[in-house]
Design an enzyme around this catalytic site. Structure first.
Site, PDB file in Angstrom:
ATOM      1  N   ASP A 133     -31.937   0.391 -11.031  1.00  0.00           N
ATOM      2  CA  ASP A 133     -32.711   0.656 -12.241  1.00  0.00           C
ATOM      3  C   ASP A 133     -34.033  -0.073 -12.075  1.00  0.00           C
ATOM      4  O   ASP A 133     -34.047  -1.283 -11.780  1.00  0.00           O
ATOM      5  CB  ASP A 133     -31.998   0.096 -13.482  1.00  0.00           C
ATOM      6  CG  ASP A 133     -30.882   0.987 -13.975  1.00  0.00           C
ATOM      7  OD1 ASP A 133     -30.478   1.921 -13.246  1.00  0.00           O
ATOM      8  OD2 ASP A 133     -30.391   0.739 -15.092  1.00  0.00           O
TER       9      ASP A 133
ATOM     10  N   HIS B 217     -27.440  -0.635  -5.282  1.00  0.00           N
ATOM     11  CA  HIS B 217     -26.468   0.353  -4.806  1.00  0.00           C
ATOM     12  C   HIS B 217     -27.010   1.098  -3.586  1.00  0.00           C
ATOM     13  O   HIS B 217     -28.224   1.156  -3.364  1.00  0.00           O
ATOM     14  CB  HIS B 217     -26.137   1.332  -5.929  1.00  0.00           C
ATOM     15  CG  HIS B 217     -25.488   0.684  -7.112  1.00  0.00           C
ATOM     16  ND1 HIS B 217     -24.152   0.844  -7.423  1.00  0.00           N
ATOM     17  CD2 HIS B 217     -25.990  -0.153  -8.065  1.00  0.00           C
ATOM     18  CE1 HIS B 217     -23.867   0.151  -8.506  1.00  0.00           C
ATOM     19  NE2 HIS B 217     -24.965  -0.466  -8.917  1.00  0.00           N
TER      20      HIS B 217
ATOM     21  N   SER C  31     -36.594  -9.120  -9.307  1.00  0.00           N
ATOM     22  CA  SER C  31     -37.232  -9.003  -8.018  1.00  0.00           C
ATOM     23  C   SER C  31     -37.659  -7.579  -7.721  1.00  0.00           C
ATOM     24  O   SER C  31     -37.882  -6.783  -8.623  1.00  0.00           O
ATOM     25  CB  SER C  31     -36.298  -9.516  -6.928  1.00  0.00           C
ATOM     26  OG  SER C  31     -37.035  -9.792  -5.756  1.00  0.00           O
TER      27      SER C  31
END
Length: 258
Positions: free
Chosen positions: A86, A142, A226
């Site tokens: 995301d 992911h 980050s």
């Protein structure tokens, strides 16, 4: 004011000693009193969190939260490359003949970013994507495609900010910061997933011990906010997102040149 303080806590550069102090402060039980304020300040979607706010035992555990099952839809079409996180899509494009790209007025070469001199042979015809994770985002990472991990290495020891100001003012933070580089082989050619640290030099944790990745599989997470860089060894046929667009993990970001 609260947003400034929280963002400073997460994003400002720090030395190893400061990183340890801040990491400890966010992990103690007393920090759970900040969760409600943090969620409100950054408008975190509380309905997606796997637990209620009262069930997290520290600010750190909330920041690294998992999501309710089914919160994200994984695009399993092999012709599509999916977002690993995301994030806000900070930049995207095709790599030039020197396997380099421009971001915020700075030139990034893959030799520096990936830590090996022959990187150009694998990514000379490829593309790049830069994802910026804000404090509000879900911070687990992911796999963007099915593949076999061929190398995973850590580089750097200190971290400059990787927010927009840091990317402009710091000295090539994406290729100098502490980072974990994972290169993996896919049916669409070689790919690399670069997890770039922002504050805590030990903030990138890996959660996929196996060497075979499946798209959508969790492979790690940031303990603090980050940036992630995704590289492909082949240029993509079409980009599906605009720079500056908010995207979800699992959604298609481009069509691959298979």
């Amino acid at each position: 004011m609260k947003k400034f303080l929280y963002r400073s806590f997460i994003e400002l550069a720090g030395n190893r000693a400061l990183s340890r102090v801040l990491s400890h402060a966010s992990g103690v039980k007393s920090s759970r009193r900040l969760i409600q304020s943090f969620a409100h300040t950054f408008q975190v979607n509380k309905e997606e969190a796997a637990l209620t706010l009262h069930d997290y035992d520290s600010l750190h555990s909330f920041f690294t939260r998992s999501l309710v099952e089914g919160s994200r839809t994984i695009n399993h079409d092999p012709s599509q490359l999916i977002s690993p996180v995301d994030a806000v899509l900070g930049a995207q494009g095709n790599l030039d003949a020197h396997t380099a790209f421009q971001l915020k007025g700075q030139t990034y070469t893959l030799e520096k970013m990936l830590g090996r001199q022959n990187a150009k042979h694998d990514y000379a015809e490829g593309s790049y994507f830069v994802f910026y994770l804000s404090p509000a985002h879900y911070h687990r990472i992911h796999a963007p495609y099915d593949g076999a991990v061929r190398a995973q290495k850590r580089f750097g020891s200190k971290s400059a900010p990787v927010n927009p100001a840091g990317l402009k003012m710091a000295d090539e933070p994406l290729s100098r910061n502490y980072r974990v580089v994972t290169e993996f082989e896919t049916d669409a050619g070689p790919m690399a997933l670069v997890k770039v640290g922002a504050l805590n030099v030990n903030s990138i944790l890996l959660t996929a011990p196996e060497n075979e990745w499946k798209r959508g599989q969790e492979v790690g997470y940031f303990a603090f906010g980050s940036t992630v860089v995704l590289l492909t060894g082949r240029s993509v046929e079409a980009f599906h997102c605009e720079e500056g667009e908010e995207i979800h993990m699992g959604s298609s970001i481009s069509q691959l040149n298979l």
